[in-house]
Design an enzyme around this catalytic site. Structure first.
Site, mmCIF file in Angstrom:
data_model
loop_
_atom_site.group_PDB
_atom_site.id
_atom_site.type_symbol
_atom_site.label_atom_id
_atom_site.label_comp_id
_atom_site.label_asym_id
_atom_site.label_seq_id
_atom_site.Cartn_x
_atom_site.Cartn_y
_atom_site.Cartn_z
ATOM 1 N N TYR A 142 0.827 -1.213 0.000
ATOM 2 C CA TYR A 142 0.000 0.000 0.000
ATOM 3 C C TYR A 142 0.862 1.265 0.000
ATOM 4 C CZ TYR A 142 -4.681 -1.904 0.844
ATOM 5 O OH TYR A 142 -5.898 -2.523 0.723
ATOM 6 N N LYS A 189 2.954 -15.125 3.278
ATOM 7 C CA LYS A 189 3.265 -15.930 2.098
ATOM 8 C C LYS A 189 4.781 -16.147 2.097
ATOM 9 C CE LYS A 189 2.122 -17.933 -1.840
ATOM 10 N NZ LYS A 189 1.316 -19.177 -1.902
ATOM 11 N N ASP A 221 -2.938 -18.273 1.037
ATOM 12 C CA ASP A 221 -3.856 -19.035 0.174
ATOM 13 C C ASP A 221 -4.595 -20.091 0.997
ATOM 14 O OD1 ASP A 221 -1.357 -20.198 0.494
ATOM 15 O OD2 ASP A 221 -1.220 -20.995 -1.545
ATOM 16 N N ASP A 245 -6.687 -6.890 4.050
ATOM 17 C CA ASP A 245 -7.765 -6.240 3.299
ATOM 18 C C ASP A 245 -8.642 -7.312 2.656
ATOM 19 O OD1 ASP A 245 -9.203 -4.147 1.996
ATOM 20 O OD2 ASP A 245 -8.099 -4.594 0.165
ATOM 21 N N ASP A 249 -12.631 -8.931 3.994
ATOM 22 C CA ASP A 249 -13.843 -8.889 3.156
ATOM 23 C C ASP A 249 -14.422 -10.304 3.066
ATOM 24 O OD1 ASP A 249 -13.607 -6.162 2.561
ATOM 25 O OD2 ASP A 249 -14.146 -6.470 0.455
HETATM 26 C C1 IPM Z 1 -10.579 -0.985 3.513
HETATM 27 C C2 IPM Z 1 -10.736 -0.426 2.126
HETATM 28 C C3 IPM Z 1 -9.551 0.465 1.803
HETATM 29 C C4 IPM Z 1 -8.289 -0.369 1.870
HETATM 30 C C5 IPM Z 1 -9.667 1.220 0.460
HETATM 31 C C6 IPM Z 1 -10.925 2.019 0.365
HETATM 32 C C7 IPM Z 1 -8.451 2.071 0.189
HETATM 33 O O1 IPM Z 1 -10.889 -1.449 1.209
HETATM 34 O O2 IPM Z 1 -10.502 -0.185 4.472
HETATM 35 O O3 IPM Z 1 -10.549 -2.191 3.676
HETATM 36 O O4 IPM Z 1 -7.935 -1.029 0.876
HETATM 37 O O5 IPM Z 1 -7.643 -0.370 2.914
HETATM 38 MG MG MG Z 2 -11.059 -3.364 2.060
#
Ligand code: IPM
Ligand code: MG
Length: 356
Positions: A142, A189, A221, A245, A249
Site C-alpha cells: 500500500y 506468504k 492461500d 484487506d 472482506d
Molecule cells: C478498507 C478499504 C480500503 C483499503 C480502500 C478504500 C483504500 O478497502 O478499508 O478495507 O484497501 O484499505
Molecule cells: Mg477493504
C-alpha cells in the site's frame, strides 16, 4: 466524561450511516451523563469536489486535535473505471492512516446468532465463530514505492516491511490473544515473499515473549480456504495490510454481510473507527444502507478510545435486541423476513436507539 469526536462521513452511504453512529453516541451521552462534542470534516470524493484535495489540511488538523474519529466510507465509481485518475478519493484515507500513525486495524468478526441464516455459509459451520483480525495498516505494498516505466507498459508496487512495523502490531495482537482464547494465527506468504519471511521471523521472535499463546503460521492461500471451511478454528488472526484487506472482506461473509462489520484503527494517538464496507454508490441516497456497522464502530470507539466498557456493551446489546426482534435491513434480510420487519437506514437507527 468530556470528549471531542470528529465525524468524517466521507462518500456514498458514509453520510447516511455515520448520521446514525453519531445519534447513538448522543443517546449514550444522554443516558450515561457524558458530554460528547462533535465536529465534522470532509474527505474523499466529497473533499475532491469541494477543494481538489481528498484530505484537506483542515480535516487533518481537526483529526489531530480530537479524541476519536468516526468515519463513514470512501470512494466513487467515477474513479473505479478510470485507472489514469491522478487524484483519487482513497488517497485521503491512506494519507490519514499514515499521518495519524494508525498502524493496527482491528476487525472483529462478530456473528450474531440471529443472522446465522443470512450468510451463504452453512449455519453449522458458522455457529460459534468469533475472530479478531489484526491487519497491519500503514505499510506493505500500500505504501511501498510505485513505479511506471517511461513507455507506461510496466508497473510495480514495492511490498516492503521493516522489523519495527511487524513488531508493534504483533505485540498488540499477542496481548489481545492473551485476553481471548490464547490462540494466534499469523498469515503470510513466506514460501514466496521475502517481506513475508521477515514477517514470520519477527512474529516468531515476539511469540517467545508470550509462551501462553499458542502460535500458528499459515500461508495466505491456505488461510483464505480454511476461513470458510472451518472459521471456528481461528481466534486472533495477525496479517499484513494487503492480505488483511482481502481476508477481512471474505470474513465479513461469516458475519452475514459487509453491512455488519465494524473496525478500529489504532496506533500512536487518536483512534479511527469505521465500517469495513465501502461507499456503495449503487445504493447511496436510497435510504437502505445498513447503519449497524457504523453503530458497532461506535461500540468499539467507546470501549477502545474512551474505556467505556459498559456503554460499549449497551450499544452491542441494543443491536442484538433489534436483531432478536426480527428487524433487518435489506442486506441481512432473507426469504423468511416478514415484509414489515425490513427496515430503511433510519428505521433501523431509530429502533436501535429506542432499544438503548
Ligand atoms: C478498507 C478499504 C480500503 C483499503 C480502500 C478504500 C483504500 O478497502 O478499508 O478495507 O484497501 O484499505
Ligand atoms: Mg477493504
Amino acid at each position: 466524561m468530556n470528549k471531542k469526536i470528529l465525524v468524517i462521513p466521507g462518500d456514498g452511504i458514509g453520510q447516511e450511516v455515520t448520521t446514525w453512529g453519531k445519534k447513538v453516541l448522543e443517546q449514550i451521552a444522554k443516558k450515561y451523563n457524558h458530554t460528547f462534542s462533535f465536529d465534522e470534516a470532509i474527505m474523499g470524493h466529497t473533499a475532491i469536489e469541494a477543494t481538489g484535495n481528498p484530505l484537506p489540511d483542515e480535516t487533518l488538523a481537526k483529526a489531530k486535535a480530537t479524541d476519536a474519529i468516526l468515519f463513514g466510507a470512501i470512494g466513487h465509481i467515477k474513479y473505479d473505471n478510470d485507472p489514469s485518475a491522478k487524484v483519487r478519493p482513497e488517497q485521503g484515507l491512506l494519507k490519514i492512516r499514515k499521518e495519524l500513525g494508525l498502524y493496527a486495524n482491528l476487525r472483529p468478526i462478530k456473528l450474531f446468532d440471529e443472522l446465522l441464516g443470512a450468510s451463504s455459509i452453512k449455519p453449522q459451520i458458522l455457529k460459534g465463530a468469533d475472530i479478531l483480525f489484526f491487519r497491519e495498516l500503514t505499510g506493505d505494498v500500500y505504501f511501498g514505492e510505485k513505479k511506471r516505466s517511461e513507455d507506461r507498459n510496466t508497473a510495480s508496487d514495492l511490498m516492503i516491511y521493516s522489523r519495527y512495523e511487524v513488531e508493534r502490531i504483533a505485540e498488540k495482537a499477542f496481548k489481545a490473544a492473551q485476553t481471548r482464547s490464547k490462540k494466534l494465527c499469523s498469515v503470510d506468504k513466506a514460501n514466496v515473499l521475502e517481506s513475508s519471511r521477515l514477517w514470520r521471523e519477527v512474529v516468531q521472535d515476539v511469540a517467545k515473549k508470550y509462551p501462553d499463546v499458542q502460535t500458528e503460521h499459515m500461508f495466505i492461500d491456505n488461510a483464505a480456504m480454511q476461513l470458510i471451511k472451518d472459521p471456528k478454528k481461528f481466534d486472533v488472526v495477525l496479517t499484513a495490510n494487503l492480505f488483511g484487506d482481502i481476508l477481512t472482506d471474505e470474513a465479513s461473509q461469516i458475519a452475514g454481510s459487509m453491512g455488519m462489520l465494524a473496525s478500529a484503527s489504532i496506533g500512536d494517538s487518536v483512534g479511527f473507527y469505521e465500517p469495513i464496507h465501502g461507499s456503495a454508490h449503487d445504493i447511496a441516497g436510497k435510504g437502505i444502507a445498513n447503519p449497524l456497522a457504523s453503530i458497532l464502530s461506535v461500540a468499539l470507539l467507546l470501549d477502545i478510545s474512551f474505556g467505556l466498557k459498559t456503554e460499549s456493551n449497551a450499544v452491542i446489546t441494543s443491536v442484538e435486541k433489534t436483531l432478536k426482534q426480527g428487524y433487518r435491513c435489506k442486506d441481512i434480510a432473507d426469504s423468511t423476513t416478514p415484509i414489515d420487519k425490513i427496515c430503511t437506514t433510519s428505521q433501523m437507527g431509530e429502533i436501535v436507539i429506542s432499544n438503548l
